[in-house]
Write a protein that holds these residues in place. Structure first.
Motif, short mmCIF file in Angstrom:
data_model
loop_
_atom_site.label_atom_id
_atom_site.label_comp_id
_atom_site.label_asym_id
_atom_site.label_seq_id
_atom_site.Cartn_x
_atom_site.Cartn_y
_atom_site.Cartn_z
N ASP A 193 -16.95 22.32 -8.36
CA ASP A 193 -15.97 22.61 -7.43
C ASP A 193 -14.99 23.58 -7.59
O ASP A 193 -14.82 24.20 -6.30
CB ASP A 193 -15.19 21.32 -7.88
CG ASP A 193 -15.55 19.96 -7.57
OD1 ASP A 193 -16.82 19.83 -7.28
OD2 ASP A 193 -15.29 18.87 -7.71
N GLU A 194 -14.44 23.88 -8.46
CA GLU A 194 -13.79 25.26 -8.75
C GLU A 194 -14.33 26.44 -8.36
O GLU A 194 -13.63 27.50 -7.50
CB GLU A 194 -13.43 25.46 -10.29
CG GLU A 194 -14.16 25.88 -11.07
CD GLU A 194 -14.51 24.66 -11.91
OE1 GLU A 194 -14.81 24.37 -13.21
OE2 GLU A 194 -14.73 23.62 -11.18
N ASP A 195 -15.82 26.69 -8.18
CA ASP A 195 -16.44 27.98 -7.84
C ASP A 195 -16.37 27.92 -6.27
O ASP A 195 -16.23 28.95 -5.78
CB ASP A 195 -17.98 27.83 -8.39
CG ASP A 195 -17.88 28.20 -9.67
OD1 ASP A 195 -16.92 28.78 -10.54
OD2 ASP A 195 -18.94 27.65 -10.40
N ILE A 196 -16.67 26.74 -5.75
CA ILE A 196 -16.55 26.79 -4.39
C ILE A 196 -15.24 27.00 -3.77
O ILE A 196 -15.15 27.62 -2.79
CB ILE A 196 -17.39 25.56 -3.92
CG1 ILE A 196 -18.60 25.13 -4.20
CG2 ILE A 196 -17.08 25.17 -2.30
CD1 ILE A 196 -19.31 23.76 -3.88
N ARG A 197 -14.34 26.23 -4.23
CA ARG A 197 -12.86 26.53 -3.85
C ARG A 197 -12.71 28.20 -4.00
O ARG A 197 -11.89 28.69 -3.05
CB ARG A 197 -11.99 25.64 -4.55
CG ARG A 197 -12.15 24.43 -4.53
CD ARG A 197 -10.77 23.58 -5.08
NE ARG A 197 -11.05 22.24 -4.95
CZ ARG A 197 -11.40 21.45 -6.25
NH1 ARG A 197 -11.65 22.22 -7.21
NH2 ARG A 197 -11.61 20.29 -6.05
N ASP A 198 -12.70 28.80 -5.24
CA ASP A 198 -12.50 30.13 -5.39
C ASP A 198 -12.96 31.04 -4.41
O ASP A 198 -12.21 32.09 -3.94
CB ASP A 198 -12.91 30.69 -6.80
CG ASP A 198 -12.21 30.04 -7.88
OD1 ASP A 198 -11.03 29.48 -7.70
OD2 ASP A 198 -12.62 30.12 -9.11
N CYS A 199 -14.19 30.73 -4.10
CA CYS A 199 -15.10 31.50 -3.00
C CYS A 199 -14.15 31.52 -1.58
O CYS A 199 -13.72 32.42 -0.89
CB CYS A 199 -16.47 31.22 -2.74
SG CYS A 199 -17.51 31.84 -3.92
N ALA A 200 -13.88 30.21 -1.23
CA ALA A 200 -13.10 30.04 0.07
C ALA A 200 -11.78 30.49 0.15
O ALA A 200 -11.51 31.14 0.94
CB ALA A 200 -12.99 28.53 0.43
N THR A 201 -11.12 30.64 -1.18
CA THR A 201 -9.89 31.44 -1.22
C THR A 201 -9.87 32.74 -0.97
O THR A 201 -9.01 33.36 -0.36
CB THR A 201 -9.24 30.95 -2.49
OG1 THR A 201 -9.03 29.72 -2.81
CG2 THR A 201 -7.96 31.69 -3.03
N ILE A 202 -10.91 33.30 -1.55
CA ILE A 202 -11.14 34.81 -1.28
C ILE A 202 -11.27 35.17 0.03
O ILE A 202 -10.87 36.18 0.68
CB ILE A 202 -11.97 35.39 -2.22
CG1 ILE A 202 -11.85 35.16 -3.71
CG2 ILE A 202 -12.41 37.04 -2.12
CD1 ILE A 202 -13.01 35.13 -4.71
N ALA A 203 -12.31 34.19 0.56
CA ALA A 203 -12.63 34.38 1.99
C ALA A 203 -11.15 34.40 3.02
O ALA A 203 -11.08 35.24 3.76
CB ALA A 203 -13.71 33.12 2.24
#
Length: 874
Positions: free
Chosen positions: A774-784
């Motif tokens: 979950d945290e990996d998907i969220r982190d990518c979205a945050t950077i995006a």
């Protein structure tokens, strides 16, 4: 207990670099997790009764009986199953002894790892060991002998024959790699252009004409006779008329054998009357239309082995027989003889068990005997008409007893027929006298002679006859390998691999390389897809045109099967970043680093590990390697790089805009980064890191700096050359970037590049991958959210157990976490998302598609660009 998965590791792996052949079984102990062995009544006694030989298992105690002590004190069932799997293989004649059992992050679930000699047997042993353990727990009977026999049968069905196996063992002892081609005895020694092949004892140097001659017994006999070499008189017969005419010429006794036969099949020996001759003719015709009829020569059967036109061994062959004791029947004597520990099933031992067949019954009938006959004391009763080891015969080494003239004769025969590996069958009273004096003759010449009788004779000295075969295939000075550079890491593997392949090709080598896009031989795509595992590596190493291999090596293949090569010359780790965590027992960066380290731990002692000096995990890996180590860094001013420079070490750094090799305080500037197209004008720092890795590896291999520089300048990033790696498409009013970034580190690299890009609006097309945390998907979205003004979320593929809505909600959570106001829309299909972004693009926009399906994205954008170029419209 439940077996979750069983897999075979065939190359260097996370458990062992040296022990390449391991079975890894993922085992859920279920309720047995609560019952170590000391809580199971009578378990110690039952396992010791079933496996008394386990007293030799020292285990971690380091002493005889150590394993039983562990069982007594209490150990978990996964550990017990490991030992059972090893022991049953050994009891079935396949001695092996390496094992490890480790609990996973899932309580009660273990990885049980043990070595094997034959893969299919090892896989069977995994299933069998669990079934045996369950029987021992329950105290129920178990037919262990049935499993052992099944394992022997599997081994005989899939193993290399004794001759082929001996050549492979000799190659392994010389550190020559080998690959089994198919499921038969065809084997490749060495890699690429330096490979040699053989099947049984026929090599790639064996003349096909010579094989044809040897297989034509009539032609062989004629050629030997023309060369004044003694052969038995006789002729070829096809019917009874021919038989009668031949017997009239040569007289009795005679021998009949199929013209196209082998291993003594269809042969009748010492035939003395017409009735038996007719019967022998019919028997031989079951195997061949044309039959050899020769004068029977009294004496002993000898096999001479000549390799590379030099005699290497001689053996006296004795047909299967029993010796009477005056009280036992022939059947009882056979059974007693088969109890000899040297006799085994098929080729498992020095000798083969004696089976009763038609040949046996015919020989006994001629003597007036049956299997119930009791031979007198000392009487030798022959049970086979030929002396083949495969039918129970025995052999006596007589190499040192051969007369020099007979040695000359045998070596001359190998040249007359033209065979590089030549078996000469001789019938004579002895080999201590020249054949012309004792009346001996050449019976036939074999193009694929068996080695077993020489490797392990019943009597006399064993001869390592495989050694001269390897000497012939790889004489001093001839290499068996090709250079291998293996590239692993989290991000940048494919780009680094492609750049290295470009450098190697520009230096005149025919290069084969594997990437996440496909397998390439000299830039020709041979197979499309993610080809970063051991099967793809082996594909390149099998190719006889390849002179240099560059192999992208991903974690998935390492975990599934190990490496596809035994060792490499240079290994590169680009970085260790969070990606695919939570899968296959890889939960932390330390776990991931352990997997990636497999590549650099397989490097030859005099080879080089090229590691990222800016990555703490790479630095840690470098401290525990048994090879040369060199680092690359984006900063020459880091404390670590300064320390290495002070020690006079070689490093690659990015300094003052240059790709530079440093040796101590000396600098060799290879090229200005702005002149290297891959760096996008020096703006893409993560691409500069890839260039540094490839440059350092090339330099350490020995390529000239000017050649490396030219290659860096001529490697143009594009959809064709580096698909999905910072591919920029320039439309008249806007630009589109496609990149394979799919984890936080990759997103950060794109973010850093976009900071140098001027655009009226930055649009991003992103997606999540279902098997990420979950945290990996969220982190990518945050950077995006940080790098884009508008985000298009698409989510049609790679759900991997999640729902589309679940992944999209995680992405939306990540966007909110950024704290930046970003507009977004959801368009599930990737094709529709890209088309929508292009159709709605404003002048000066910069669209970035972070795509995990690179080919589709590139095709769509290219189609739009072509349309604009042709018609001036989008």
């Amino acid at each position: 207990m439940k077996i979750i998965k069983v897999q075979a590791l065939r190359g260097p792996n996370i458990w062992s670099i040296q022990r390449k052949k391991l079975i890894q079984m993922r085992l859920d102990l279920e309720e047995m997790e609560q019952f170590p062995t000391n809580k199971i009544d009578g378990f110690r006694e039952r396992i010791e009764t079933m496996f008394p030989t386990m007293i030799e298992h020292r285990c971690s105690e380091g002493c005889r009986g150590g394993f039983f002590s562990r069982v007594e004190r209490g150990t978990w069932m996964g550990h017990v199953i490991e030992h059972i799997a090893l022991e049953i293989q050994s009891l079935a004649g396949m001695e092996t002894g390496f094992g490890r059992t480790r609990e996973t992050k899932t309580p009660g679930t273990y990885n049980v790892v043990f070595s094997y000699t034959e893969e299919n047997v090892g896989l069977f042993a995994a299933e069998s060991s669990v079934a045996i353990a369950e029987a021992l727990i329950a105290g129920t009977d178990y037919d262990l002998n049935a499993d052992l026999q099944k394992m022997r049968e599997i081994r005989e069905r899939v193993r290399l024959g004794p001759s082929t196996g001996s050549i492979v063992e000799e190659a392994v002892s010389r550190n020559i790699p080998w690959i089994r081609l198919g499921t038969n005895s065809l084997v490749q020694l060495g890699y690429g252009i330096n490979q040699m092949r053989f099947q049984a004892t026929i090599t790639c140097k064996t003349s096909s004409i010579a094989v044809d001659i040897a297989c034509n017994k009539e032609l062989t006999k004629k050629m030997l006779d023309m060369a004044s070499i003694p052969v038995a008189s006789g002729s070829i017969c096809v019917d009874e008329d021919d038989l009668a005419e031949t017997i009239k010429k040569i007289g009795y006794p005679i021998v009949l054998k199929p013209l196209d036969g082998n291993h003594g099949k269809g042969a009748s020996i010492n035939v003395t009357n017409w009735e038996d001759a007719v019967s022998g003719l019919a028997f031989a015709k079951e195997y061949s239309k044309r039959i050899i009829v020769e004068k029977f020569i009294t004496g002993f059967d000898f096999r001479i082995l000549v390799i590379d036109n030099k005699l290497v061994a001689a053996a006296k062959r004795v047909p299967a027989h029993v010796i009477g004791n005056g009280k036992d029947t022939i059947q009882q004597l056979i059974e007693t003889t088969n109890l000899d520990p040297r006799r085994g099933y098929g080729h498992e031992n020095v000798l083969t068990q004696i089976d009763v067949d038609r040949d046996t019954e015919d020989l006994l009938e001629k003597l007036g005997y049956t299997l119930e006959t009791i031979p007198r004391i000392g009487e030798i009763v022959f049970l086979k008409s030929t002396a083949n080891l495969s039918t129970g015969g025995t052999s006596v080494d007589v190499t040192d007893m051969m007369h020099p003239e007979n040695i000359f004769l045998a070596e001359r025969i190998s040249r007359v027929i033209g065979l590089d590996v030549c078996g000469v069958d001789i019938m004579a009273e002895n080999l201590t006298q020249p054949l012309k004096e004792n009346g001996g003759v050449i019976l036939e010449v074999n193009a694929a002679p068996g080695f077993r009788m020489h490797l392990a004779p019943s009597e006399g000295l064993p001869r390592n006859v495989a050694s001269p075969v390897i000497d012939m295939l790889y004489p001093p000075g001839k290499s068996c390998r090709i250079p291998i550079i293996a590239v692993t890491g989290t991000n940048g593997k494919t780009t680094t691999t492609r750049l290295l392949a470009h450098i190697v090709k520009n230096n005149g080598f025919k290069v084969g390389f594997t990437t996440s896009d496909g397998i390439y031989i000299q830039n020709h795509m041979m197979e499309k897809g993610d080809t970063t595992g051991p099967i793809s590596a082996e594909y390149v190493l099998r190719d006889p045109t390849v002179e240099f291999a560059v192999l992208e090596t991903a974690r998935g293949g390492i975990l599934r099967s190990g490496l596809g090569f035994s060792s490499c010359d240079i290994g590169i780790i680009t970085n260790i970043q969070e990606d695919h965590l939570g899968l296959s027992d890889i939960h932390t960066l330390d776990d991931l680093a352990r997997v990636k380290a497999t590549v650099v731990k397989s490097i030859k002692k005099n080879g080089w590990a090229v590691l990222n000096g800016d990555d703490e995990h790479c630095v840690k890996i470098g401290q525990d390697l048994n090879c040369n180590v060199a680092y690359f860094s984006l900063s020459e001013d880091s404390d670590f790089i300064k320390k290495l420079s002070a020690e006079g070490k070689t490093v690659a750094v990015y300094e003052n805009g240059y790709i530079t090799i440093k040796k101590g305080e000396w600098k060799i500037r290879i090229e200005r980064a702005t002149h290297v197209p891959l760096t996008l004008g020096g703006k893409a720092k993560f691409m500069i890191a890839n260039v540094l890795a490839a440059t350092l590896a090339s330099y350490l291999w020995g390529f000239k700096t000017e050649d490396i520089s030219l290659s860096l300048q001529t490697f143009i990033p594009s959809a064709a050359q580096t698909p999905g790696r910072m591919n920029i498409f320039e439309f008249k009013k806007f630009k589109v970037l496609i990149d394979f970034a799919h984890n936080a580190s990759g997103y950060k690299g794109v973010e850093e590049y976009l900071q140098s890009v001027e655009a009226t609006k930055k649009i991003g097309i992103i997606a999540g991958v279902g098997d990420r945390r979950d945290e990996d998907i969220r982190d990518c979205a945050t950077i995006a959210a940080r790098m884009f003004d508008h985000i298009i979320i698409r989510q049609e593929k790679y759900l991997r157990g999640r729902t589309e809505d679940e992944i999209i909600n995680l992405i939306l959570d990540g966007i909110k976490t950024s704290g930046k106001t970003v507009t977004y829309e959801i368009i599930p299909k990737e094709t529709e998302a890209i088309k929508h972004a292009i159709n709605c693009a404003e002048e000066g926009s910069f669209i970035t598609a972070l795509s995990d399906v690179v080919t589709n994205a590139i095709d769509i954008v290219q189609e739009y660009l072509d349309k604009e170029n042709e018609h001036g419209i989008v």
